[in-house]
Scaffold this motif. Structure first.
Motif, PDB file in Angstrom:
ATOM      1  N   ALA B 109       0.847  -1.201   0.000  1.00  0.00           N
ATOM      2  CA  ALA B 109       0.000   0.000   0.000  1.00  0.00           C
ATOM      3  C   ALA B 109       0.879   1.247   0.000  1.00  0.00           C
ATOM      4  CB  ALA B 109      -0.913  -0.014   1.211  1.00  0.00           C
ATOM      5  N   ALA B 110       1.943   1.221   0.817  1.00  0.00           N
ATOM      6  CA  ALA B 110       2.834   2.378   0.895  1.00  0.00           C
ATOM      7  C   ALA B 110       3.483   2.640  -0.460  1.00  0.00           C
ATOM      8  CB  ALA B 110       3.905   2.148   1.959  1.00  0.00           C
ATOM      9  N   PHE B 111       3.912   1.575  -1.110  1.00  0.00           N
ATOM     10  CA  PHE B 111       4.560   1.718  -2.408  1.00  0.00           C
ATOM     11  C   PHE B 111       3.591   2.301  -3.439  1.00  0.00           C
ATOM     12  CE2 PHE B 111       6.053   0.260  -6.525  1.00  0.00           C
ATOM     13  CZ  PHE B 111       7.379   0.621  -6.463  1.00  0.00           C
ATOM     14  N   THR B 112       2.389   1.717  -3.492  1.00  0.00           N
ATOM     15  CA  THR B 112       1.385   2.198  -4.441  1.00  0.00           C
ATOM     16  C   THR B 112       1.069   3.666  -4.195  1.00  0.00           C
ATOM     17  OG1 THR B 112       0.442  -0.001  -4.273  1.00  0.00           O
ATOM     18  CG2 THR B 112      -0.855   1.642  -5.449  1.00  0.00           C
ATOM     19  N   PHE B 113       1.007   4.022  -2.925  1.00  0.00           N
ATOM     20  CA  PHE B 113       0.694   5.408  -2.578  1.00  0.00           C
ATOM     21  C   PHE B 113       1.765   6.367  -3.122  1.00  0.00           C
ATOM     22  CE2 PHE B 113       0.911   9.052   0.275  1.00  0.00           C
ATOM     23  CZ  PHE B 113      -0.394   9.505   0.173  1.00  0.00           C
ATOM     24  N   ILE B 114       3.020   5.997  -2.920  1.00  0.00           N
ATOM     25  CA  ILE B 114       4.090   6.879  -3.396  1.00  0.00           C
ATOM     26  C   ILE B 114       4.040   7.004  -4.919  1.00  0.00           C
ATOM     27  CG2 ILE B 114       6.571   7.260  -3.487  1.00  0.00           C
ATOM     28  CD1 ILE B 114       6.860   5.863  -0.868  1.00  0.00           C
ATOM     29  N   MET B 115       3.739   5.894  -5.594  1.00  0.00           N
ATOM     30  CA  MET B 115       3.634   5.947  -7.051  1.00  0.00           C
ATOM     31  C   MET B 115       2.506   6.889  -7.478  1.00  0.00           C
ATOM     32  SD  MET B 115       5.948   4.176  -8.540  1.00  0.00           S
ATOM     33  CE  MET B 115       6.954   4.911  -7.301  1.00  0.00           C
ATOM     34  N   ALA B 116       1.426   6.881  -6.695  1.00  0.00           N
ATOM     35  CA  ALA B 116       0.271   7.700  -7.061  1.00  0.00           C
ATOM     36  C   ALA B 116       0.558   9.195  -6.930  1.00  0.00           C
ATOM     37  CB  ALA B 116      -0.932   7.328  -6.203  1.00  0.00           C
ATOM     38  N   ILE B 117       1.420   9.566  -5.983  1.00  0.00           N
ATOM     39  CA  ILE B 117       1.696  10.997  -5.800  1.00  0.00           C
ATOM     40  C   ILE B 117       2.904  11.456  -6.604  1.00  0.00           C
ATOM     41  CG2 ILE B 117       0.650  11.120  -3.513  1.00  0.00           C
ATOM     42  CD1 ILE B 117       3.495  10.951  -2.344  1.00  0.00           C
ATOM     43  N   LEU B 118       3.414  10.547  -7.424  1.00  0.00           N
ATOM     44  CA  LEU B 118       4.638  10.836  -8.189  1.00  0.00           C
ATOM     45  C   LEU B 118       4.516  12.094  -9.052  1.00  0.00           C
ATOM     46  CD1 LEU B 118       7.360   9.373  -8.581  1.00  0.00           C
ATOM     47  CD2 LEU B 118       6.396   8.290 -10.582  1.00  0.00           C
TER      48      LEU B 118
END
Lengths: 312, 281
Positions: B109-118
């Motif tokens: 979830a943390a990884f996906t989140f960071i990708m989303a705010i890229l």
């Protein structure tokens, strides 16, 4: 690779290590974002030394923005972006193709790469200031053109709509075509040489090769370039801001959306600034999503490439 | 024979275009360098392709000008860019390592989140950011330009890709068996391995921060805290016609030249860094 039972003891370290990132994001991006969204529904500005609001007014800020010149500024932003982007992508594609084409025997590839990438690192505001000085009516560009006899009277570049927009486009082009060239070049070099060899044996000429092989195969990188450029274009600020001293002259035809946002922030009109930010946020999210889907719907790998580029 | 002439023509054409483009890239900086060496009176006479003798004089004029504290600005810019580059790369590496080497519940979830705010543009949060730092008492300080760079999704992603390609987890295990604590493992074993990635990202973060204009322009008020881009903007806003032109060119040159020098020294790594981790196909 990961033995589950053993890692469990260490799980807390994972949280500890990623904590600073998320704390910083939460404080400096998430809270401000929520605050921005919240005040977009309020009447909240400063008039003289008096602070008006915050009073809840629903979506009035949003409606007022639509009635204001926002759409005109959106159009300006789009035009300024296109003027820079079209030559940027065309030249970059051509240059990348040339650099990797062994038959052309380009000399000094490294030198050219260093030179065309150089403007990308220049401070955009100083670059704009330089252009303002060089292209002013008493500046060196007019002096050169006159001494060459090409013009009789100095051209007022920044006094005309076309001149100002062309200068902004030229600066954006100069700053970004080298970066794009290098990205595309790496993408083309990543294509297996076998494919090119096979095409050559089949009698494919260089034009066919470019359109039928190179272009389709570098699509993920093209997608990346496009997304990056659109997001960058939406954020366009430094160059037109400095070139026109924040006025977007002549007659606000080179005023971009972020310049508009900046003027609201400077005059402390928080409600309007908030609503404008939300518009920008939605537009950039939608743009990203559309382009992303459009180009990557068949290969999941493309998604990774897009993300990776940003790690530059 | 004909095909050969054609290919030769193409080659000449390609070189011609490259030379014209290179000329365009360099020409403006050439004029800048020349004009920064000429005195105001000399500049009024029109364009000259050759340098003048007023380089030192112009520099002294800039250095002694209290209205535009350029040297102070350079110092501020150096502090901001240097600290940003340091903490941005350190914490991005830390985050990347945390997500790469440890297995925990919210890892994905943390990884996906960071990708989303890229790709989230920083400007959309600017209004709330400005209010927040005012409340925190950081308005008109250099801190708001430095601390937020702890969370840099793009740099994180770069570090993460780098770890994927160059850090075997068995190495971490080995360190543990040798009794190394987790933080020590990171600082003394992982960081040295990540040096190439950190160097590349440090350069880009430094340059990005050095050139940043939007955020500093919002949060800085007093002259002794201004960074170079704000000073340039102030110069543009000043009553331009009464200025010593030699001084103006010198100020622009001071803003641009440090980066150019660094670039020329490190160009090989920088150009490789543009695509490093960017293209893997």
């Amino acid at each position: 690779m990961r033995s589950k039972g053993k890692k469990v003891n260490y799980a807390k370290w994972g949280y500890i290590f990623i904590f600073p990132f998320f704390a910083s994001f939460f404080i400096f991006s998430f809270i401000p974002l929520m605050d921005t969204i919240r005040y977009s529904f309020y009447e909240y500005y400063r008039s003289g030394i008096k602070e008006i609001g915050p009073n809840f007014i629903g979506i009035e800020n949003y409606l007022n923005l639509l009635k204001s010149d926002m759409l005109k500024y959106a159009e300006n932003t789009l035009i300024l972006w296109i003027i820079g982007f079209i030559p940027q992508i065309v030249i970059a594609l051509v240059l990348a193709e040339w650099f990797v084409d062994a038959r052309l025997k380009i000399h000094g590839t490294q030198f050219f790469k260093v030179v065309i990438y150089l403007p990308n690192l220049i401070m955009a505001s100083a670059f704009a200031m330089l252009f303002f000085t060089l292209f002013s009516t008493s500046g060196p560009i007019n002096a050169i053109l006159m001494s060459l006899g090409w013009i009789k009277a100095p051209i007022d570049f920044m006094g005309s709509i076309l001149g100002t927009r062309a200068l902004v486009g030229l600066m954006n082009f100069l700053m970004w075509f080298g970066n794009t060239t290098i990205m595309l070049m790496a993408a083309i070099m990543g294509i297996s040489p076998d494919i090119f060899e096979a095409s050559e044996i089949d009698g494919c000429n260089s034009v066919q090769r470019f359109f039928k092989i190179t272009l389709p195969l570098i699509r993920p990188i093209l997608a990346y370039t496009l997304i990056n450029s659109i997001i960058g274009g939406l954020q366009m600020f430094d160059v037109p801001q400095i070139l026109t001293n924040g006025q977007g002259n002549p007659d606000r035809t080179s005023m971009t959306l972020i310049m508009f946002l900046n003027s609201h922030l400077k005059s402390k009109n928080y409600g309007m600034a908030g609503a404008l930010s939300v518009y920008l946020f939605i537009v950039s999210a939608v743009l990203c999503f559309v382009v992303y889907r459009m180009i990557n719907n068949e290969d999941l790998n493309g998604a990774k490439t897009v993300a990776k580029k940003n790690g530059r | 024979m004909k095909a050969k002439t054609l290919s030769r023509m193409r080659s000449i054409f390609a070189h011609l275009v490259l030379i014209i483009l290179s000329f365009m890239c360099l020409f403006f900086f050439y004029i800048l360098l020349i004009n920064a060496t000429r005195s105001h009176a000399d500049l009024q006479k029109g364009f000259s392709a050759f340098p003048g003798k007023a380089l030192l004089q112009n520099f002294m004029n800039v250095a002694n000008d209290g209205t535009f504290p350029m040297l102070r600005g350079i110092l501020n810019s150096l502090i901001v860019s240097g600290s940003s580059a340091a903490i941005c790369t350190y914490f991005s590496a830390l985050t990347a390592y945390g997500l790469y080497a440890y297995d925990f519940k919210f890892r994905k979830a943390a990884f996906t989140f960071i990708m989303a705010i890229l790709v989230m543009p920083t400007q959309v949060t600017a209004m709330g950011f400005l209010r927040l730092i005012t409340k925190m008492g950081m308005y008109d300080t250099l801190l708001p330009m430095i601390i937020p760079s702890i969370a840099s999704p793009a740099v994180f992603y770069f570090m993460y890709s780098y770890l994927q390609s160059s850090l075997p987890l068995s190495l971490v295990e080995a360190a543990r068996i040798d009794g190394s604590m987790e933080f020590r493992t990171f600082n003394q074993i992982i960081l040295p391995i990540m040096k190439p990635a950190i160097a590349v990202q440090a350069i880009f973060t430094f340059v990005g921060s050095w050139n940043n204009y939007f955020v500093p322009a919002l949060v800085i008020q007093s002259k002794d805290k201004m960074t170079v881009p704000i000073l340039i903007a102030m110069l543009r806003g000043a009553d331009y016609m009464n200025f010593d032109m030699g001084k103006i060119y010198m100020m622009i040159m001071i803003a641009i030249v440090p980066i150019i020098v660094v670039y020329l020294v490190l160009s090989k790594y920088i150009i490789a860094g543009v695509t490093l981790g960017g293209v893997k196909e």
